[in-house]
Design an enzyme around this catalytic site. Structure first.
Site, short mmCIF file in Angstrom:
data_model
loop_
_atom_site.label_atom_id
_atom_site.label_comp_id
_atom_site.label_asym_id
_atom_site.label_seq_id
_atom_site.Cartn_x
_atom_site.Cartn_y
_atom_site.Cartn_z
N GLU A 1 4.52 8.05 -23.79
CA GLU A 1 3.99 6.74 -24.48
C GLU A 1 2.43 6.85 -25.01
OE1 GLU A 1 3.30 2.93 -22.60
OE2 GLU A 1 4.56 3.79 -20.93
N CYS B 1 7.50 3.62 -20.43
CA CYS B 1 7.79 4.65 -19.12
C CYS B 1 9.20 5.34 -19.06
CB CYS B 1 7.71 3.96 -18.01
SG CYS B 1 6.16 3.15 -17.84
N THR C 1 -3.78 -0.74 -11.84
CA THR C 1 -2.51 -0.10 -11.68
C THR C 1 -2.29 0.90 -12.73
OG1 THR C 1 -1.71 -1.76 -13.54
CG2 THR C 1 -1.19 -2.32 -11.07
N SER D 1 6.24 -8.82 -16.79
CA SER D 1 6.64 -7.54 -16.69
C SER D 1 7.29 -7.43 -15.22
CB SER D 1 5.66 -6.51 -16.97
OG SER D 1 4.82 -6.60 -15.94
N HIS E 1 10.67 3.91 -10.59
CA HIS E 1 9.58 3.89 -11.38
C HIS E 1 8.65 3.05 -10.78
CE1 HIS E 1 6.70 3.37 -14.39
NE2 HIS E 1 6.79 2.04 -14.52
N LYS F 1 9.22 -4.06 -2.91
CA LYS F 1 9.99 -5.26 -3.21
C LYS F 1 11.39 -5.15 -3.94
CE LYS F 1 5.83 -8.04 -4.15
NZ LYS F 1 5.84 -9.41 -3.66
N SER G 1 9.02 -0.78 -20.23
CA SER G 1 8.77 -2.05 -20.68
C SER G 1 9.28 -2.16 -22.16
CB SER G 1 7.45 -2.45 -20.88
OG SER G 1 6.79 -2.56 -19.42
P1 HMG Z 1 -2.87 -9.60 -9.90
O1 HMG Z 1 -3.58 -10.51 -10.81
O2 HMG Z 1 -3.65 -8.88 -9.05
O3 HMG Z 1 -1.72 -10.43 -9.24
O4 HMG Z 1 -2.03 -8.76 -10.86
P2 HMG Z 1 -1.67 -11.39 -8.08
O5 HMG Z 1 -3.06 -12.20 -8.02
O6 HMG Z 1 -0.45 -11.96 -8.09
O7 HMG Z 1 -1.82 -10.27 -6.73
C1 HMG Z 1 -0.92 -9.05 -6.53
C2 HMG Z 1 -0.40 -9.00 -5.23
O8 HMG Z 1 -1.52 -9.05 -4.12
C3 HMG Z 1 0.24 -10.62 -4.66
O9 HMG Z 1 1.10 -10.19 -3.62
C4 HMG Z 1 -1.04 -11.01 -3.84
O10 HMG Z 1 -0.57 -12.05 -2.76
C5 HMG Z 1 -1.55 -9.88 -3.36
P3 HMG Z 1 2.67 -10.87 -3.58
O11 HMG Z 1 2.20 -12.11 -3.60
O12 HMG Z 1 3.05 -10.83 -5.25
O13 HMG Z 1 3.64 -10.01 -2.72
N1 HMG Z 1 -3.12 -9.95 -2.71
C6 HMG Z 1 -3.50 -9.56 -1.64
N2 HMG Z 1 -2.97 -9.08 -0.64
C7 HMG Z 1 -3.81 -8.77 0.39
N3 HMG Z 1 -5.00 -8.98 0.63
C8 HMG Z 1 -5.57 -9.78 -0.56
C9 HMG Z 1 -4.82 -10.11 -1.51
N4 HMG Z 1 -5.07 -10.61 -2.76
C10 HMG Z 1 -3.87 -10.54 -3.44
N5 HMG Z 1 -6.95 -9.71 -0.31
C11 HMG Z 1 -0.58 -7.14 -11.81
C12 HMG Z 1 -1.24 -7.74 -10.57
C13 HMG Z 1 0.63 -6.13 -11.39
C14 HMG Z 1 0.26 -8.43 -12.29
C15 HMG Z 1 -1.31 -6.72 -12.82
O14 HMG Z 1 -2.24 -5.48 -12.04
C16 HMG Z 1 -0.67 -6.08 -14.06
O15 HMG Z 1 -0.72 -6.81 -15.08
N6 HMG Z 1 -0.44 -4.68 -14.01
C17 HMG Z 1 0.34 -4.04 -15.31
C18 HMG Z 1 1.71 -4.49 -15.45
C19 HMG Z 1 2.63 -3.77 -14.41
O16 HMG Z 1 2.01 -2.78 -13.81
N7 HMG Z 1 3.69 -4.39 -13.99
C20 HMG Z 1 4.83 -3.76 -13.43
C21 HMG Z 1 6.21 -4.02 -13.99
S1 HMG Z 1 6.48 -3.50 -15.59
C22 HMG Z 1 6.50 -1.71 -15.59
O17 HMG Z 1 6.69 -1.12 -14.51
C23 HMG Z 1 6.31 -0.99 -16.95
C24 HMG Z 1 4.92 -0.16 -16.88
O18 HMG Z 1 4.90 0.94 -16.12
C25 HMG Z 1 4.47 0.08 -18.33
C26 HMG Z 1 5.72 0.87 -18.97
O19 HMG Z 1 6.91 0.69 -18.78
O20 HMG Z 1 5.22 1.57 -19.86
C27 HMG Z 1 3.82 -1.13 -16.63
#
Ligand code: HMG
Length: 460
Positions: A85, A119, A161, A211, A254, A263, A367
């Protein structure tokens, strides 16, 4: 049955950049709480490419390495598919650039072009290659599947990420990792969770929370379809019992970030739990009765379900999935090649003996969205010199290769990201930088001329 037997993966090669940024450095640099990326996302290090590398060079390198390692003749490949991609040209396929490697041998009779949907392109390519081999179009030669991406995000919560890398797989009959026939559970739908509408930028538009919800929904649906299909096969074979996670010896996913995979395994256990009759006495499910009446579609954001089933599935995670995250933990998301990097990690951390005869469940997500759950069956023979043993030993150097990369500061990483932005879609330039920072044998971008034509060279 005139189909060739056990079509699947004969050999596999992984490429990742020679430099990485440490996630603890990124946490400090981005002024976020310690542990947000390392514990919250489960990521330790992130590989990244300088301006000297693009999707073509990544794929050139990984194909060259696979050909050198397997020593198969260049004219023994009859199909070459690329899943990516990372689009640098809306017309010219990466596959055509890879012909550079094959055409000197005189082999231009090679089907296959690029496949794109986030992906999922690598999996689509693998399915295409296997389908070709089981069709009247097959000419008896190998197929090669290449997947690779440069995963970069704009400054912000998604940036940690990222990642980059490529995987090449040799596909053929009598493979040590055979694709199990008829066992693909697929779910596709129209969503805007992650997409790349801005063709002048490398960065996606991403709704992170959506996502993750889409990923879980696709996982639930694919697992349900997979189970229906395998149970139908079992019924025909006289086996009448429900399929459950115990029927997978390993599970790979993935991996956009490692925590999501933990999870996801928990979520699959929740699927098993909801579909199992309540009189099933499983030690896994002790103390979980309170969740009995829930519906899958109401629980994507249910933190209690998430926590309870992560706890319940922890042993299973350690046994069946954790090893597969080795490369992802240290290199990040490789998009189309992420799932196959997980496969390589699994092969590099377990012995052929451990893997022999096992069923490996594989969940691919792209996605937009396109997703499949399918399975690979490892051959029973793990003796020295067997195809499985050869495959396993060919990737055993993965941890050492990762350890030999250079750690670069968060400041320098950010500088390189800025440089990639600056050179994206430029013409008439030679990428600045020292090719000594690449692994020996790496292809790199030497020049982009005034007509956007790209020229590549190989580091000795
Ligand atoms: P974020 O703002 O870091 O999210 O964005 P958050 O604030 O919810 O924090 C994430 C986790 O860290 C949470 O865990 C927090 O509690 C924890 P959870 O409660 O969910 O278990 N946390 C901590 N833990 C320990 N110590 C701390 C601390 N602070 C927070 N101090 C997000 C995270 C993944 C949304 C962002 O990075 C993002 O948008 N990434 C890109 C999208 C993505 O990867 N999506 C995944 C599914 S889609 C997919 O797989 C397709 C893809 O590969 C693309 C394709 O297909 O081409 C992406």
């Amino acid at each position: 049955d005139t189909w060739p037997k056990d079509v699947g993966i004969l050999a596999l090669e992984v490429y990742f950049p020679a430099q990485y940024v440490d996630q603890t450095d990124l946490e400090k640099y981005n002024n976020v709480a310690a542990g947000k990326y390392t514990v919250g996302l489960g990521q330790n290090q992130m590989g990244f490419c300088s301006v000297q590398e693009d999707i073509n060079s990544l794929c050139l390198t990984v194909v060259q390495q696979l050909m050198e390692r397997t020593q198969i003749p260049w004219d023994s490949v009859g199909r070459l598919e690329v899943g990516t991609e990372t689009i640098i040209d809306k017309s010219k396929a990466v596959k055509t650039v890879l012909m550079e490697l094959f055409q000197d041998s005189g082999n231009t009779d090679i089907e296959g072009i690029d496949t794109t949907n986030a992906c999922y392109g690598g999996t689509a390519s693998l399915f295409n290659a296997a389908n070709w081999m089981e069709s009247s179009s097959w000419d008896g030669r190998y197929a090669m599947v290449v997947c690779g991406d440069i995963a970069v995000y704009a400054n912000g919560s998604a940036r940690p990420t990222g990642g980059a890398g490529a995987v090449a797989m040799l596909v053929g009959p009598e493979a040590p990792l055979a694709l199990e026939r008829g066992l693909r559970g697929t779910h596709m739908e129209n969503v805007y969770d992650f997409y790349k509408p801005d063709l002048a930028s490398e960065y996606p538009v991403v709704d992170g929370k959506l996502s993750i919800e889409c990923y879980f929904r696709a996982l639930d649906r694919c697992y349900s379809f997979y189970r229906q299909k395998i149970q139908k096969q079992w019924k025909q074979a006289g086996i009448d019992r429900p399929f459950n996670l115990e029927d997978f010896q390993f599970l790979i996913f993935h991996t956009p970030f490692c925590k999501l995979v933990q999870k996801s395994l928990a979520r699959l256990m929740f699927n098993d739990f909801l579909s199992a009759s309540s009189d099933i006495q499983s030690s896994h499910y002790k103390g979980l009765e309170a969740f009995r009446g829930l519906k899958l579609e109401d629980t994507y954001n249910n933190r209690d379900v998430d926590a309870a089933f992560q706890k319940a599935s922890l042993d299973m995670f350690n046994k069946k999935t954790k090893a597969s995250l080795y490369l992802s933990t240290h290199n990040g998301n490789m998009y189309t090649s992420s799932l196959y990097g997980c496969l390589a990690s699994l092969l590099s951390l377990y012995s052929a003996q451990d893997l022999a005869g096992s069923r490996i469940g594989a969940f691919s997500y792209g996605s937009g969205l396109a997703a499949s759950l399918f399975s690979l069956r490892a051959s029973k023979d793990a003796s020295p010199g067997s195809p499985l043993e050869k495959l396993v030993s060919s990737v055993s150097d993965l941890p050492n290769r990762l350890a030999s990369r250079k750690r670069v500061s968060a400041e320098e990483f950010t500088e390189v990201m800025n440089q990639r932005e600056q050179f994206c879609h430029k013409v008439n330039f030679s990428p600045p930088g020292d090719t000594n920072s690449l692994f020996p044998g790496t292809w790199y971008l030497e020049q982009v001329d005034e007509l956007y034509r790209r020229k590549y060279a190989r580091r000795p």
